[in-house]
Design an enzyme around this catalytic site. Structure first.
Site, PDB file in Angstrom:
ATOM      1  N   GLY A 158      35.287 -18.457 -33.401  1.00  0.00           N
ATOM      2  CA  GLY A 158      35.813 -19.541 -32.634  1.00  0.00           C
ATOM      3  C   GLY A 158      36.240 -20.855 -33.473  1.00  0.00           C
ATOM      4  O   GLY A 158      36.667 -22.011 -33.110  1.00  0.00           O
ATOM      5  N   GLU A 207      31.904 -14.020 -36.241  1.00  0.00           N
ATOM      6  CA  GLU A 207      33.003 -12.962 -35.534  1.00  0.00           C
ATOM      7  C   GLU A 207      34.421 -13.641 -35.370  1.00  0.00           C
ATOM      8  O   GLU A 207      34.811 -13.963 -34.318  1.00  0.00           O
ATOM      9  CB  GLU A 207      32.440 -12.691 -34.063  1.00  0.00           C
ATOM     10  CG  GLU A 207      31.184 -11.929 -34.082  1.00  0.00           C
ATOM     11  CD  GLU A 207      30.420 -11.849 -32.813  1.00  0.00           C
ATOM     12  OE1 GLU A 207      31.020 -12.851 -31.878  1.00  0.00           O
ATOM     13  OE2 GLU A 207      29.617 -11.333 -32.528  1.00  0.00           O
ATOM     14  N   PRO A 208      34.981 -14.444 -36.563  1.00  0.00           N
ATOM     15  CA  PRO A 208      36.099 -14.847 -36.510  1.00  0.00           C
ATOM     16  C   PRO A 208      37.292 -13.926 -36.018  1.00  0.00           C
ATOM     17  O   PRO A 208      37.312 -12.867 -36.568  1.00  0.00           O
ATOM     18  CB  PRO A 208      36.374 -15.434 -38.016  1.00  0.00           C
ATOM     19  CG  PRO A 208      35.442 -14.476 -39.013  1.00  0.00           C
ATOM     20  CD  PRO A 208      34.397 -13.805 -38.189  1.00  0.00           C
ATOM     21  N   GLY A 209      38.033 -14.306 -35.172  1.00  0.00           N
ATOM     22  CA  GLY A 209      39.305 -13.686 -34.653  1.00  0.00           C
ATOM     23  C   GLY A 209      40.556 -14.485 -35.071  1.00  0.00           C
ATOM     24  O   GLY A 209      41.256 -14.077 -36.007  1.00  0.00           O
ATOM     25  N   ARG A 210      40.648 -15.619 -34.403  1.00  0.00           N
ATOM     26  CA  ARG A 210      41.969 -16.387 -34.562  1.00  0.00           C
ATOM     27  C   ARG A 210      42.256 -16.792 -35.851  1.00  0.00           C
ATOM     28  O   ARG A 210      43.315 -16.859 -36.371  1.00  0.00           O
ATOM     29  CB  ARG A 210      41.670 -17.610 -33.293  1.00  0.00           C
ATOM     30  CG  ARG A 210      42.807 -18.529 -33.348  1.00  0.00           C
ATOM     31  CD  ARG A 210      42.489 -20.028 -32.580  1.00  0.00           C
ATOM     32  NE  ARG A 210      42.121 -19.713 -31.437  1.00  0.00           N
ATOM     33  CZ  ARG A 210      42.730 -19.324 -30.156  1.00  0.00           C
ATOM     34  NH1 ARG A 210      43.982 -19.447 -30.054  1.00  0.00           N
ATOM     35  NH2 ARG A 210      42.096 -19.234 -29.067  1.00  0.00           N
ATOM     36  N   ARG A 231      50.831 -17.393 -24.372  1.00  0.00           N
ATOM     37  CA  ARG A 231      49.833 -18.807 -24.799  1.00  0.00           C
ATOM     38  C   ARG A 231      50.182 -20.249 -24.168  1.00  0.00           C
ATOM     39  O   ARG A 231      49.539 -20.729 -23.683  1.00  0.00           O
ATOM     40  CB  ARG A 231      49.210 -18.689 -26.322  1.00  0.00           C
ATOM     41  CG  ARG A 231      48.870 -17.430 -26.653  1.00  0.00           C
ATOM     42  CD  ARG A 231      48.177 -17.675 -28.138  1.00  0.00           C
ATOM     43  NE  ARG A 231      46.994 -18.657 -28.169  1.00  0.00           N
ATOM     44  CZ  ARG A 231      47.307 -19.971 -28.523  1.00  0.00           C
ATOM     45  NH1 ARG A 231      48.142 -20.393 -29.030  1.00  0.00           N
ATOM     46  NH2 ARG A 231      46.457 -20.810 -28.304  1.00  0.00           N
ATOM     47  N   CYS A 253      61.592 -14.539 -14.463  1.00  0.00           N
ATOM     48  CA  CYS A 253      61.679 -15.378 -13.358  1.00  0.00           C
ATOM     49  C   CYS A 253      60.700 -16.085 -12.910  1.00  0.00           C
ATOM     50  O   CYS A 253      60.040 -16.051 -11.960  1.00  0.00           O
ATOM     51  CB  CYS A 253      62.362 -14.345 -12.171  1.00  0.00           C
ATOM     52  SG  CYS A 253      63.476 -13.240 -12.693  1.00  0.00           S
ATOM     53  N   GLU A 254      60.330 -17.186 -13.898  1.00  0.00           N
ATOM     54  CA  GLU A 254      59.232 -17.946 -13.359  1.00  0.00           C
ATOM     55  C   GLU A 254      59.264 -19.062 -14.147  1.00  0.00           C
ATOM     56  O   GLU A 254      59.810 -19.198 -15.362  1.00  0.00           O
ATOM     57  CB  GLU A 254      57.647 -17.508 -13.796  1.00  0.00           C
ATOM     58  CG  GLU A 254      57.338 -16.487 -13.054  1.00  0.00           C
ATOM     59  CD  GLU A 254      55.889 -16.184 -13.031  1.00  0.00           C
ATOM     60  OE1 GLU A 254      54.954 -17.231 -13.622  1.00  0.00           O
ATOM     61  OE2 GLU A 254      55.303 -14.953 -13.232  1.00  0.00           O
ATOM     62  N   TYR A 263      46.113 -13.539 -30.262  1.00  0.00           N
ATOM     63  CA  TYR A 263      46.229 -13.668 -28.755  1.00  0.00           C
ATOM     64  C   TYR A 263      47.640 -13.689 -28.526  1.00  0.00           C
ATOM     65  O   TYR A 263      48.095 -14.257 -27.522  1.00  0.00           O
ATOM     66  CB  TYR A 263      45.362 -14.859 -28.232  1.00  0.00           C
ATOM     67  CG  TYR A 263      43.983 -14.860 -28.791  1.00  0.00           C
ATOM     68  CD1 TYR A 263      43.171 -13.883 -28.264  1.00  0.00           C
ATOM     69  CD2 TYR A 263      43.382 -15.581 -29.597  1.00  0.00           C
ATOM     70  CE1 TYR A 263      41.715 -13.567 -28.667  1.00  0.00           C
ATOM     71  CE2 TYR A 263      42.031 -15.610 -30.064  1.00  0.00           C
ATOM     72  CZ  TYR A 263      41.436 -14.523 -29.611  1.00  0.00           C
ATOM     73  OH  TYR A 263      39.833 -14.602 -30.098  1.00  0.00           O
TER      74      TYR A 263
END
Ligand SMILES: *Cc1c(COP(=O)(O)O)cnc(C)c1O
Length: 421
Positions: A239, A275-278, A314, A346-347, A375
């Site tokens: 986190g 548990e670092p990811g980012r 994101r 197309c959004e 991510y």
């Protein structure tokens, strides 16, 4: 700090010019730096120096096998949240005793897979899951090591979609009920309690919510030990946030995070898992895209790129801000032009940035989205039947495609038209 710098007027990934990779693999693509991944893993590992610990990379942030291999070779453990991620960890060479299994909805098949393949621990999130895990373990004649993920009811002060530690979130067991759940776990024949788990959210930019949560974990450790449980391991989740904008107040460093962990939990004599990811993958990757058109609107100019929301979701999903930089270095003091930066999907949600000041850009120019390593590729899709974009890994002056772009045939061949049509 990362390893994407301008040299001789051209943005490089380590020693390789990004334009060279673009010419070889086409755009858009993701590019990762081995040196940055390595540096970020080591920052965490060193921050916990002196404490028995294991850094378990949360691979949902970026799970290409080559990225996992870089980290596995450094001694990383892995935090997995699905059978597919478990298979990736093993395929990358991570031993089972370095894999922790998180997630609120583990299936019996996934439990079976991890128990037969080897697992360090399951981080259990509910009583029905505890029951199912005990049954699966018994059927295999083994005992499943577990922690219970507690929900400390702490406000992580982050984006609502990535806050997980408040009582209204689906995650974990309310900390007030933890003693009863541990008592239940201790009675189950297929379960062995080894510790406590907590994870309160992602992209946290302040240590205070972590500290509040960890203090509650310390109290709970004492209570559970008094109740007769063996608590030898504390899994503190991931986190820690990264700076997305250059003008952001910088989030705390891993070293400060580690010092806080030592202060709050060091006296308990537990093995610490994080548990670092980012923070490991985020600034170790960028997405490179090409300008297809510059379109003048009524009151603004649109920079239309070949990358889109399906490649990097994101901004659309989390209102995320990504630094966008030209691959050719602008001259110092060069004039700026304001653009809305968009993709071809197309959004209207397919907008990367509004009113962004950039050097004037033209058709064919390359731009890089910084901080896109976490991510990014993992959340991409084939929406609009756009092929998943390649992933490239750089190490020094070498680069390799670590996931290639599928052909249209490969994409179409996954569909089947029933013969009764
Ligand atoms: C998502 C997640 C992580 C990683 O979070 P980051 O913000 O990427 O560090 C760690 N643990 C669990 C249980 C998660 O769900």
């Amino acid at each position: 700090m990362d390893h994407f710098l301008y040299r001789n007027g051209a943005l490089h990934a380590e020693d390789v010019p990004l334009a060279e990779i673009a010419a070889a693999v086409g755009t858009p693509f993701y590019c990762y730096s081995t040196a940055t991944l390595t540096r970020h893993f080591r920052l965490f590992d060193e921050a916990l120096d002196g404490m028995d610990h294991l850094v378990c990379y949360a691979m949902k942030a970026a799970s290409n096998l080559a990225i996992l291999r870089v980290l596995a070779d450094l001694g990383a453990g892995m935090d997995v949240v699905s059978g597919g991620e478990y298979a990736r960890a093993r395929a990358a060479g991570v031993p089972g005793d370095r894999i922790v299994f998180s997630g609120v909805g583990k299936t019996r098949d996934e439990m079976h897979m991890a128990l037969t393949g080897g697992i360090r621990q399951f981080n259990v999130e509910s009583e029905p899951e505890l029951q199912a895990l005990s049954e699966v373990a018994l059927s295999l004649g083994v005992v499943a090591p577990i922690t219970v993920r507690v929900n400390p009811d702490v406000d992580a002060k982050t984006h609502a979609k990535i806050a997980t530690g408040k009582s209204e979130n689906k995650f974990g067991i309310p900390i007030a009920r933890a003693r009863a759940v541990y008592a239940h776990a201790a009675r189950l024949p297929g379960i062995k309690v080894v510790g406590i788990d907590v994870h309160i959210g992602s992209q946290l930019t302040d240590l205070a919510p972590f500290r509040a949560a960890y203090r509650k974990v310390a109290e709970l450790t004492a209570q559970l030990r008094a109740d007769g449980h063996t608590i030898t391991r504390l899994d503190l989740g991931g986190g820690l946030g990264i700076p997305y904008a250059r003008d952001n107040s910088a989030p705390p460093l891993p070293l400060e995070y580690g010092a806080m962990i030592r202060e709050e939990l060091g006296h308990l004599g537990c093995e610490i898992e994080i548990e670092p990811g980012r923070l490991i993958a985020g600034n170790a990757g960028l997405m490179v895209s090409q300008v297809i058109y510059v379109k003048s609107g009524e009151d603004r100019d649109f920079l239309i790129l070949d990358g889109a929301m399906n490649d990097l979701i994101r901004p659309a999903m989390y209102d995320a801000w990504h630094d966008i930089v030209p691959v050719i270095e602008p001259a110092p003091g060069a004039e700026q032009h304001v653009y809305d930066v968009v993709g071809p999907v197309c959004e209207s949600g397919d907008t990367f940035a509004r009113g962004r000041a950039l050097p004037p850009l033209a058709q064919g120019d390359l731009v890089a989205f910084r901080s896109a390593g976490a991510y990014g590729a993992v959340m991409s899709s084939e929406y609009n039947t756009r092929p998943l974009i390649p992933e490239v890994l750089v190490k020094g002056d070498q680069f390799a495609v670590i996931r290639r772009r599928p052909t249209f045939d490969e994409m179409l061949n996954r569909d089947t038209i029933p013969e009764w049509l």
